[in-house]
Motif scaffolding. Structure first.
Motif, PDB file in Angstrom:
ATOM      1  N   TYR A   1      -6.105  -5.976   4.685  1.00 35.01           N
ATOM      2  CA  TYR A   1      -5.214  -5.473   5.732  1.00 35.01           C
ATOM      3  C   TYR A   1      -6.024  -5.092   6.969  1.00 35.01           C
ATOM      4  CZ  TYR A   1      -1.906  -2.184   7.916  1.00 35.01           C
ATOM      5  OH  TYR A   1      -1.092  -1.511   8.781  1.00 35.01           O
TER       6      TYR A   1
ATOM      7  N   MET B   1      -3.568   5.622   2.195  1.00 35.03           N
ATOM      8  CA  MET B   1      -4.875   5.301   1.625  1.00 35.03           C
ATOM      9  C   MET B   1      -5.666   6.569   1.295  1.00 35.03           C
ATOM     10  SD  MET B   1      -5.188   2.228   0.867  1.00 35.03           S
ATOM     11  CE  MET B   1      -6.860   2.339   0.301  1.00 35.03           C
TER      12      MET B   1
ATOM     13  N   ILE C   1       0.842  -1.207   0.000  1.00 31.52           N
ATOM     14  CA  ILE C   1       0.000   0.000   0.000  1.00 31.52           C
ATOM     15  C   ILE C   1       0.874   1.252   0.000  1.00 31.52           C
ATOM     16  CG2 ILE C   1      -1.643   1.347   1.389  1.00 31.52           C
ATOM     17  CD1 ILE C   1      -2.790  -1.434   2.302  1.00 31.52           C
TER      18      ILE C   1
ATOM     19  N   TYR D   1      -6.043  -3.214   0.959  1.00 31.57           N
ATOM     20  CA  TYR D   1      -6.311  -2.436   2.177  1.00 31.57           C
ATOM     21  C   TYR D   1      -7.471  -3.052   2.964  1.00 31.57           C
ATOM     22  CZ  TYR D   1      -7.502   1.395   5.282  1.00 31.57           C
ATOM     23  OH  TYR D   1      -7.788   2.145   6.401  1.00 31.57           O
TER      24      TYR D   1
END
Length: 169
Positions: A136, A154, A108, A133
């Motif tokens: 995650y 993000m 990421i 994500y």
């Protein structure tokens, strides 16, 4: 027929008492003989067989006790090994989870760095990164951990993705 009539004339109580006295005498004689043999230290076949049977039972009992003791030690060792294996599996699982988290975090952050450098990225790359994500976040939640390192990345990825969707890829 006379024989049958003669049998009915038998004195049954006398016969029973006589039989009892005879059996008692035989038992007394047998006990006296056994005592005499023991006092003289002699060993008869049946005494030797009885002693051998006793020795066999005693040896079997000792062998069973030793076998049971060994079994208990083996079970204790097995339980200890099971605990060690369980601990190792927990450590390996934790290492695997840590590696997965680190790999996702790196992916990421690396994608966010590519975007900030202005490198071109396609729609599939954005979708892949968003999917990573989500995984995650799920792993962090399952393992009671907090996300503190990829939130800014993000935000950059989501903002850039929205901008690309508005402007077109």
């Amino acid at each position: 027929m006379e024989e049958i009539v003669g049998l009915t004339d038998l004195d049954v109580p006398f016969l029973l008492v006589s039989l009892f006295i005879l059996l008692s005498g035989a038992k007394t004689l047998w006990s006296l003989l056994e005592w005499t043999v023991n006092q003289l230290g002699l060993e008869t076949k049946w005494m030797r067989k009885r002693r051998e049977e006793y020795d066999l039972v005693a040896q079997t009992s000792r062998n069973l006790a030793a076998l049971q003791e060994r079994h208990e030690k083996d079970m204790a060792r097995s339980d200890q090994r099971d605990e060690e294996i369980s601990g190792n599996i927990k450590r390996l699982t934790q290492l695997f989870i840590d590696k997965e988290i680190d790999d996702m975090r790196w992916e990421i952050n690396n994608f966010a760095a590519r975007l900030s450098e202005g490198r071109p990225c396609n729609k599939d790359s954005f979708q892949h990164c968003i999917h990573i994500y989500e995984k995650y976040e799920k792993i962090l939640e399952e393992n009671n951990r907090e996300n503190g390192e990829v939130e800014l990345s993000m935000e950059l990825i989501n903002d850039t993705y929205k901008q690309k969707l508005i402007n077109g890829f």
